[in-house]
Enzyme design. Structure first.
Site, PDB file in Angstrom:
ATOM      1  N   LEU A  44      -2.799   1.471 -12.215  1.00  0.00           N
ATOM      2  CA  LEU A  44      -4.092   1.320 -11.539  1.00  0.00           C
ATOM      3  C   LEU A  44      -4.790   0.030 -11.955  1.00  0.00           C
ATOM      4  O   LEU A  44      -4.728  -0.385 -13.114  1.00  0.00           O
ATOM      5  CB  LEU A  44      -4.984   2.526 -11.857  1.00  0.00           C
ATOM      6  CG  LEU A  44      -4.414   3.894 -11.484  1.00  0.00           C
ATOM      7  CD1 LEU A  44      -5.474   4.985 -11.698  1.00  0.00           C
ATOM      8  CD2 LEU A  44      -3.901   3.940 -10.056  1.00  0.00           C
ATOM      9  N   HIS A  45      -5.459  -0.584 -10.996  1.00  0.00           N
ATOM     10  CA  HIS A  45      -6.223  -1.807 -11.244  1.00  0.00           C
ATOM     11  C   HIS A  45      -7.523  -1.744 -10.461  1.00  0.00           C
ATOM     12  O   HIS A  45      -7.852  -0.695  -9.887  1.00  0.00           O
ATOM     13  CB  HIS A  45      -5.384  -3.043 -10.879  1.00  0.00           C
ATOM     14  CG  HIS A  45      -4.790  -2.975  -9.497  1.00  0.00           C
ATOM     15  ND1 HIS A  45      -5.551  -2.991  -8.353  1.00  0.00           N
ATOM     16  CD2 HIS A  45      -3.499  -2.866  -9.076  1.00  0.00           C
ATOM     17  CE1 HIS A  45      -4.772  -2.919  -7.289  1.00  0.00           C
ATOM     18  NE2 HIS A  45      -3.513  -2.827  -7.701  1.00  0.00           N
ATOM     19  N   HIS A  48      -7.580  -0.131  -7.024  1.00  0.00           N
ATOM     20  CA  HIS A  48      -7.632   1.340  -7.005  1.00  0.00           C
ATOM     21  C   HIS A  48      -9.033   1.830  -7.396  1.00  0.00           C
ATOM     22  O   HIS A  48      -9.534   2.809  -6.842  1.00  0.00           O
ATOM     23  CB  HIS A  48      -6.615   1.923  -7.991  1.00  0.00           C
ATOM     24  CG  HIS A  48      -5.194   1.560  -7.678  1.00  0.00           C
ATOM     25  ND1 HIS A  48      -4.483   0.652  -8.421  1.00  0.00           N
ATOM     26  CD2 HIS A  48      -4.359   1.992  -6.703  1.00  0.00           C
ATOM     27  CE1 HIS A  48      -3.259   0.536  -7.917  1.00  0.00           C
ATOM     28  NE2 HIS A  48      -3.158   1.336  -6.878  1.00  0.00           N
ATOM     29  N   GLY A 159      -6.647   1.215   0.553  1.00  0.00           N
ATOM     30  CA  GLY A 159      -7.087  -0.177   0.541  1.00  0.00           C
ATOM     31  C   GLY A 159      -6.621  -0.927   1.781  1.00  0.00           C
ATOM     32  O   GLY A 159      -5.521  -0.698   2.296  1.00  0.00           O
ATOM     33  N   GLU A 160      -7.472  -1.854   2.238  1.00  0.00           N
ATOM     34  CA  GLU A 160      -7.100  -2.694   3.385  1.00  0.00           C
ATOM     35  C   GLU A 160      -6.042  -3.717   3.012  1.00  0.00           C
ATOM     36  O   GLU A 160      -5.466  -4.353   3.885  1.00  0.00           O
ATOM     37  CB  GLU A 160      -8.349  -3.415   3.919  1.00  0.00           C
ATOM     38  CG  GLU A 160      -9.297  -2.488   4.624  1.00  0.00           C
ATOM     39  CD  GLU A 160     -10.450  -3.220   5.281  1.00  0.00           C
ATOM     40  OE1 GLU A 160     -10.711  -4.385   4.919  1.00  0.00           O
ATOM     41  OE2 GLU A 160     -11.105  -2.612   6.142  1.00  0.00           O
ATOM     42  N   LYS A 161      -5.777  -3.882   1.725  1.00  0.00           N
ATOM     43  CA  LYS A 161      -4.759  -4.852   1.320  1.00  0.00           C
ATOM     44  C   LYS A 161      -3.408  -4.483   1.949  1.00  0.00           C
ATOM     45  O   LYS A 161      -2.686  -5.341   2.432  1.00  0.00           O
ATOM     46  CB  LYS A 161      -4.666  -4.886  -0.211  1.00  0.00           C
ATOM     47  CG  LYS A 161      -3.897  -6.064  -0.712  1.00  0.00           C
ATOM     48  CD  LYS A 161      -2.849  -5.586  -1.640  1.00  0.00           C
ATOM     49  CE  LYS A 161      -1.708  -6.511  -1.710  1.00  0.00           C
ATOM     50  NZ  LYS A 161      -0.477  -5.785  -1.921  1.00  0.00           N
ATOM     51  N   GLN A 165       0.142  -0.267   6.222  1.00  0.00           N
ATOM     52  CA  GLN A 165       0.204   1.111   5.714  1.00  0.00           C
ATOM     53  C   GLN A 165      -1.031   1.892   6.163  1.00  0.00           C
ATOM     54  O   GLN A 165      -0.926   3.020   6.659  1.00  0.00           O
ATOM     55  CB  GLN A 165       0.289   1.082   4.182  1.00  0.00           C
ATOM     56  CG  GLN A 165       0.088   2.435   3.526  1.00  0.00           C
ATOM     57  CD  GLN A 165       0.342   2.396   2.039  1.00  0.00           C
ATOM     58  OE1 GLN A 165       1.473   2.364   1.619  1.00  0.00           O
ATOM     59  NE2 GLN A 165      -0.708   2.432   1.225  1.00  0.00           N
ATOM     60  N   ARG A 199       1.875  -5.778  -8.263  1.00  0.00           N
ATOM     61  CA  ARG A 199       2.985  -6.742  -8.342  1.00  0.00           C
ATOM     62  C   ARG A 199       2.577  -8.077  -8.948  1.00  0.00           C
ATOM     63  O   ARG A 199       3.444  -8.862  -9.324  1.00  0.00           O
ATOM     64  CB  ARG A 199       3.566  -6.989  -6.959  1.00  0.00           C
ATOM     65  CG  ARG A 199       4.229  -5.753  -6.448  1.00  0.00           C
ATOM     66  CD  ARG A 199       5.045  -5.990  -5.248  1.00  0.00           C
ATOM     67  NE  ARG A 199       5.821  -4.787  -4.994  1.00  0.00           N
ATOM     68  CZ  ARG A 199       6.503  -4.568  -3.915  1.00  0.00           C
ATOM     69  NH1 ARG A 199       6.522  -5.466  -2.970  1.00  0.00           N
ATOM     70  NH2 ARG A 199       7.180  -3.459  -3.765  1.00  0.00           N
TER      71      ARG A 199
HETATM   72  O1  PAF Z   1       0.007   2.405  -1.491  1.00  0.00           O
HETATM   73  C1  PAF Z   1       0.657   3.102  -2.295  1.00  0.00           C
HETATM   74  O2  PAF Z   1       0.467   3.019  -3.507  1.00  0.00           O
HETATM   75  C2  PAF Z   1       1.709   4.064  -1.757  1.00  0.00           C
HETATM   76  O3  PAF Z   1       2.357   3.541  -0.651  1.00  0.00           O
HETATM   77  C3  PAF Z   1       1.139   5.462  -1.449  1.00  0.00           C
HETATM   78  C4  PAF Z   1       0.118   5.420  -0.317  1.00  0.00           C
HETATM   79  C5  PAF Z   1       0.486   6.041  -2.690  1.00  0.00           C
HETATM   80  C6  PAF Z   1       2.271   6.388  -1.003  1.00  0.00           C
HETATM   81  O4  PAF Z   1       3.247   6.517  -1.986  1.00  0.00           O
END
Ligand code: PAF
Length: 287
Positions: A44-45, A48, A159-161, A165, A199
């Site tokens: 987490l950063h 998050h 997150g919009e980053k 997704q 990353r």
């Molecule tokens: O964004 C992420 O960290 C992952 O893709 C998620 C949404 C937790 C699903 O594993």
């Protein structure tokens, strides 16, 4: 576990309850009447933390899931070297007032090989999906599972980053009539503009400096918005091309829902690039 929301919390220590199983999660959450969930893969950063704060501001009970989902890593991707930092994650969650951290083992989430998964539709094969086949099906499947495993998850924060997704998750919730509201959270950036990402820790000093070309390029594109779509792409592309440490995979302008770019009005500028061995993505809204 007679004391909801404090189960598995070490005596004398405040902070979130740490639970590992579905059964404990149900017991700890009880009947919340609609809680907020922030799904993560740990490490987490600040990005998050922003999602958690948005959840905290909206929901009486906040659950953070920490689960490195193995199915969304392709061959050759970084599943084994993906950072696992549960102690630090718990500290961040405690500081942000999280109620429950759900950190299940893989067997608790996948009870045997799954035959049914969530298909992400055509968008799942584009952009990130083009270089990561099966990635979005795996993401949607685990998000769908978590929305059911976490009892009463009525609000989820992303997150919009990771804009693609976020978009496919919204689409899944809409198309499958899931009873959950998806809240987008703006990207958190370093002082030089680089989007916060788990990353970034893989970047060497020179790579980290080169990576700043991504937000600089996007900002140049945003500034060119009034001159139209071609000017946006040209301005952003010029910045990216001038940085030899950045190998651009794609730079595209799309609609806010990632459909075709409109001739005018709101749009989204997205980039993916390799910086050394690390693949980075970023995006910004453009008008
Ligand atoms: O964004 C992420 O960290 C992952 O893709 C998620 C949404 C937790 C699903 O594993």
């Amino acid at each position: 576990m007679s004391e909801p929301r404090t189960a598995n919390r070490p005596a004398g220590r405040s902070g979130p309850a740490l639970v590992r199983t579905r059964a404990d999660l149900s017991q700890v959450c009880g009947r919340s009447g609609g809680l907020g969930v922030v799904m993560t893969m740990g490490a987490l950063h600040e990005g998050h933390a922003a999602n958690i704060r948005a959840a905290r501001a909206c929901c009486g009970t906040v659950v953070v899931t920490v689960f490195v989902n193995p199915t969304q890593f392709g061959p050759g991707e970084d599943l084994d070297r993906y950072p696992r930092t549960l102690d630090a994650d718990l500290e961040l969650c405690a500081a942000e007032g999280v109620d429950v951290v759900f950190a299940p083992p893989v067997a608790e989430v996948y009870r045997g090989p799954a035959q049914v998964t969530v298909h992400p539709g055509p968008l799942g094969a584009e952009l990130e999906g083009a270089s990561r086949p099966g990635h979005f099906a795996a993401v949607l499947t685990v998000v769908h599972k978590m929305l059911h495993i976490v009892p009463d998850a009525r609000h989820a924060f992303f997150g919009e980053k990771d804009y693609q997704q976020l978009t496919v998750i919204r689409r899944m919730v809409h198309d499958l009539d899931l009873d959950c509201r998806i809240h987008p959270v703006p990207t958190v950036r370093e002082p030089d503009g680089l989007a916060r990402s788990s990353r970034n820790r893989y970047l060497s000093g020179p790579e980290r400096r080169a990576a700043a070309a991504l937000p600089t390029g996007l900002r140049a594109g945003v500034a060119a918005g009034p001159s139209g779509p071609a000017a946006v792409l040209a301005a952003a592309g010029a910045v990216l091309d001038s940085e030899p440490g950045v190998d651009t995979d794609y730079l595209v302008l799309r609609g806010p829902d990632l459909g075709p770019a409109p001739g005018s009005g709101p749009a989204r500028l997205l980039v993916a690039a390799r910086v050394g061995a690390t693949r980075l993505i970023d995006n910004m809204p453009v008008t």
